[in-house]
Design an enzyme around this catalytic site. Structure first.
Site, PDB file in Angstrom:
ATOM      1  CB  CYS A   1     -13.879   1.284   0.508  1.00 60.42           C
ATOM      2  SG  CYS A   1     -12.986   2.898   0.631  1.00 60.42           S
TER       3      CYS A   1
ATOM      4  NE  ARG B   1      -3.760   0.668   1.959  1.00 65.14           N
ATOM      5  CZ  ARG B   1      -4.887   0.801   2.765  1.00 65.14           C
ATOM      6  NH1 ARG B   1      -5.211   1.386   3.691  1.00 65.14           N
ATOM      7  NH2 ARG B   1      -6.011   0.169   2.323  1.00 65.14           N
TER       8      ARG B   1
ATOM      9  CG  ASP C   1     -13.672   6.504  -0.925  1.00 64.68           C
ATOM     10  OD1 ASP C   1     -13.437   6.348   0.304  1.00 64.68           O
ATOM     11  OD2 ASP C   1     -12.582   6.584  -1.522  1.00 64.68           O
TER      12      ASP C   1
ATOM     13  CG  HIS D   1      -8.667   0.380  -2.624  1.00 58.53           C
ATOM     14  ND1 HIS D   1      -7.844  -0.904  -2.145  1.00 58.53           N
ATOM     15  CD2 HIS D   1      -9.079   0.519  -1.380  1.00 58.53           C
ATOM     16  CE1 HIS D   1      -7.970  -1.144  -0.774  1.00 58.53           C
ATOM     17  NE2 HIS D   1      -8.767  -0.335  -0.244  1.00 58.53           N
TER      18      HIS D   1
ATOM     19  NE  ARG E   1     -10.353  -4.958   1.146  1.00 60.21           N
ATOM     20  CZ  ARG E   1      -9.416  -4.055   1.466  1.00 60.21           C
ATOM     21  NH1 ARG E   1      -9.955  -2.880   2.017  1.00 60.21           N
ATOM     22  NH2 ARG E   1      -8.102  -4.096   1.057  1.00 60.21           N
TER      23      ARG E   1
ATOM     24  CD  GLN F   1     -13.023  -1.728   0.076  1.00 65.46           C
ATOM     25  OE1 GLN F   1     -12.128  -1.717   0.843  1.00 65.46           O
ATOM     26  NE2 GLN F   1     -14.117  -2.348   0.159  1.00 65.46           N
TER      27      GLN F   1
HETATM   28  N1  NVA Z   1      -9.698   6.918  -1.218  1.00 63.40           N
HETATM   29  C1  NVA Z   1      -9.538   6.508   0.095  1.00 63.40           C
HETATM   30  C2  NVA Z   1      -9.743   5.009   0.338  1.00 63.40           C
HETATM   31  C3  NVA Z   1      -9.414   4.460   1.552  1.00 63.40           C
HETATM   32  C4  NVA Z   1      -9.603   2.838   1.930  1.00 63.40           C
HETATM   33  C5  NVA Z   1      -8.151   6.556   0.414  1.00 63.40           C
HETATM   34  O1  NVA Z   1      -7.297   6.541  -0.655  1.00 63.40           O
HETATM   35  O2  NVA Z   1      -7.703   7.410   1.435  1.00 63.40           O
HETATM   36  N1   CP Z   2     -11.206   0.303   2.894  1.00 66.55           N
HETATM   37  C1   CP Z   2      -9.814   0.011   3.220  1.00 66.55           C
HETATM   38  O1   CP Z   2      -8.905  -0.193   2.533  1.00 66.55           O
HETATM   39  O2   CP Z   2      -9.505   0.338   4.589  1.00 66.55           O
HETATM   40  P1   CP Z   2      -8.166   0.363   5.262  1.00 66.55           P
HETATM   41  O3   CP Z   2      -7.571   1.675   4.854  1.00 66.55           O
HETATM   42  O4   CP Z   2      -8.604   0.319   6.666  1.00 66.55           O
HETATM   43  O5   CP Z   2      -7.168  -0.578   5.022  1.00 66.55           O
END
Ligand code: NVA
Ligand code: CP
Length: 316
Positions: free
Chosen positions: A276, A114, A236, A141, A304, A144
């Site tokens: 998500c 990540r 989101d 992502h 997930r 997800q």
């Molecule tokens: N769009 C959000 C998703 C978090 C799971 C981010 O990138 O922070």
């Molecule tokens: N939805 C998701 O990816 O959550 P986290 O940021 O908690 O991993």
């Protein structure tokens, strides 16, 4: 499960960098295996498919769901998972991505990462000799969205022919939802304000995928237009990880894009709501929706685990 068919053989050793790079059949196979693994887990049937294997998990951003679901998933598959904060490994002090990939490939059986730039994940995959799984970048992502598709399938009994509406920032979630929907044959319509619409290159690629399945990928500005007649409504956060400084400006720019009961009166009466998570109640979604009867957010979070177990079992 996992008597190897051709699609499973094809997935073995692959990376999961973007849903665009998987075929429709590969995505449907992952969802099928995810469902089987969920059933086995619920019945208490052990399935140590990855016994003796180790997944390294590199995190340059925070996480609750991704970290816990990958770690627990690996444990349930009989393997181990290592949490590697990018601040604590030498990558954070300037060791190259290529060297990191080559070294980790000597110890591990798979890497989940990540981070910020999609190009860093691609570079890691290029130099690693083991599967690399994208656990979120600024652009995409995919894990997800596999869980989202599994959740939609469970609640609606099908994917093909549904209409998914995404309202909000044209971000990593919007992008992966466009790929995922196009690949499995769902129409997707994204409503975002000017300046926050999805990346044009991603829209172009998703439309290529959609042509193959005969569905539409539409980008509009009006949230009412997007959600009208929708089977699935998704939103989101307005400010993603790394955009914290823009939070106040974004709250102003996204006025009118909140998912609330008034807007949802335009969706199908049996619509389901996905997010998500983490969510900001009172911003992108009103509590009446996210905590209401149409919301399936905790099934989505749970999935997930199974979607990623399927990914790991198939790739690794
Ligand atoms: N769009 C959000 C998703 C978090 C799971 C981010 O990138 O922070
Ligand atoms: N939805 C998701 O990816 O959550 P986290 O940021 O908690 O991993």
């Amino acid at each position: 499960m996992l008597e190897s068919n051709n699609i499973q053989k094809q997935l073995h050793g692959k990376d999961l960098l973007s849903l665009h790079r998987l075929t429709s059949e590969e995505i449907l196979e992952i969802l099928k295996v995810a469902g089987e693994l969920k059933e086995q887990q619920k019945k208490g049937v052990p399935h140590p498919i990855l016994q003796g294997k180790t997944l390294g998990m590199i995190f340059a951003k925070s996480s609750t769901r991704t970290r816990v679901s990958f770690e627990v998933g690996m444990y349930q598959l009989g393997g181990n998972a290592l949490f590697l904060s990018s601040n604590d490994i030498q990558l954070g002090r300037g060791e190259t991505i290529a060297d990191t990939a080559k070294v980790l490939s000597r110890y591990l059986d798979g890497i989940m990462i990540r981070t910020f730039a999609q190009s860093d994940v691609e570079e890691l995959a290029e130099h690693a000799s083991i599967p690399v799984i994208n656990g979120l970048t600024d652009l995409l992502h995919p894990c997800q969205v596999l869980a989202d598709l599994q959740t939609i399938l469970e609640h609606k009994g099908r994917l093909k022919g549904l209409k998914l509406a995404y309202v909000g920032d044209g971000n990593n979630m919007a992008h992966s939802l466009m790929f995922g929907s196009a690949k499995v044959g769902m129409d997707i319509i994204v409503a975002s304000p000017k300046g926050y619409q999805p990346n044009q290159e991603i829209v172009k690629l998703a439309r290529q995928d959609a042509e193959a399945t005969g569905v539409k990928v539409e980008i509009v500005e009006d949230p009412a237009e997007a959600v009208t007649g929708a089977d699935v409504v998704v939103t989101d956060v307005w400010a993603s990880m790394g955009q914290e400084a823009e939070q106040a400006q974004r709250v102003k720019d996204f006025a009118g894009y909140q998912i609330n009961n008034k807007l949802m009166s335009l969706a199908k009466p049996d619509y389901i709501f996905l997010h998500c998570l983490p969510a900001h109640r009172g911003e992108e979604v009103a509590a009446e929706v996210i905590d209401g009867p149409h919301s399936v957010i905790f099934d989505e979070a749970e999935n997930r685990l199974y979607a990623q177990k399927a990914v790991m079992a198939l790739l690794m």
